[in-house]
Motif scaffolding. Structure first.
Motif, PDB file in Angstrom:
ATOM      1  N   TYR A  37       0.832  -1.204   0.000  1.00 18.18           N
ATOM      2  CA  TYR A  37       0.000   0.000   0.000  1.00 18.18           C
ATOM      3  C   TYR A  37       0.867   1.254   0.000  1.00 18.18           C
ATOM      4  O   TYR A  37       0.471   2.281  -0.524  1.00 18.18           O
ATOM      5  CB  TYR A  37      -0.912   0.003   1.224  1.00 18.18           C
ATOM      6  N   HIS A  43      -4.608   1.078  -4.407  1.00 19.33           N
ATOM      7  CA  HIS A  43      -5.381   0.829  -5.635  1.00 19.33           C
ATOM      8  C   HIS A  43      -4.666  -0.193  -6.522  1.00 19.33           C
ATOM      9  O   HIS A  43      -5.278  -1.154  -6.999  1.00 19.33           O
ATOM     10  CB  HIS A  43      -5.609   2.143  -6.390  1.00 19.33           C
ATOM     11  N   HIS A  44      -3.374  -0.003  -6.732  1.00 15.97           N
ATOM     12  CA  HIS A  44      -2.622  -0.910  -7.590  1.00 15.97           C
ATOM     13  C   HIS A  44      -2.469  -2.293  -6.961  1.00 15.97           C
ATOM     14  O   HIS A  44      -2.590  -3.307  -7.647  1.00 15.97           O
ATOM     15  CB  HIS A  44      -1.252  -0.322  -7.919  1.00 15.97           C
ATOM     16  N   GLU A  46      -4.444  -3.821  -4.814  1.00 17.88           N
ATOM     17  CA  GLU A  46      -5.722  -4.541  -4.877  1.00 17.88           C
ATOM     18  C   GLU A  46      -6.043  -4.982  -6.300  1.00 17.88           C
ATOM     19  O   GLU A  46      -6.570  -6.077  -6.510  1.00 17.88           O
ATOM     20  CB  GLU A  46      -6.845  -3.697  -4.279  1.00 17.88           C
ATOM     21  N   ALA A  47      -5.709  -4.164  -7.282  1.00 17.05           N
ATOM     22  CA  ALA A  47      -5.917  -4.546  -8.685  1.00 17.05           C
ATOM     23  C   ALA A  47      -5.043  -5.755  -9.035  1.00 17.05           C
ATOM     24  O   ALA A  47      -5.497  -6.702  -9.689  1.00 17.05           O
ATOM     25  CB  ALA A  47      -5.608  -3.373  -9.607  1.00 17.05           C
ATOM     26  N   HIS A  65       1.430  -0.192 -15.727  1.00 16.94           N
ATOM     27  CA  HIS A  65       1.075   0.734 -14.650  1.00 16.94           C
ATOM     28  C   HIS A  65       2.085   0.836 -13.504  1.00 16.94           C
ATOM     29  O   HIS A  65       2.078   1.832 -12.783  1.00 16.94           O
ATOM     30  CB  HIS A  65      -0.280   0.352 -14.047  1.00 16.94           C
TER      31      HIS A  65
END
Length: 75
Positions: A37, A43-44, A46-47, A65
């Protein structure tokens, strides 16, 4: 680590392991990286967790990304 089963053919990812706030990925060249995190961000992470479980597009996501935005290189 869990073996990454890429449903679309070959992948640069060999295995992965998830934690509450992280994902650790072993690539087919043997290198292992931890993403958290803190870096590259929730965000990344969890993706990437979702893509790892689905077995679809994880290496592509990292290449597009994330690149060098990892928390630690473990091996």
């Amino acid at each position: 680590m869990k073996r990454y089963v890429h449903r679309g053919g070959e992948s640069g990812v060999a295995a992965y392991d998830t934690g509450p706030r992280s994902i650790t990925i072993q690539f087919t060249d043997g290198k292992i990286y931890r993403y958290t995190y803190a870096k590259p961000g929730a965000h990344h992470v969890e993706a990437m967790k979702e893509l790892a479980v689905e077995g679809k597009g994880l290496a592509t996501y990292i290449n597009q990304h994330i690149r060098g935005e990892y928390t630690a290189r473990l091996k």
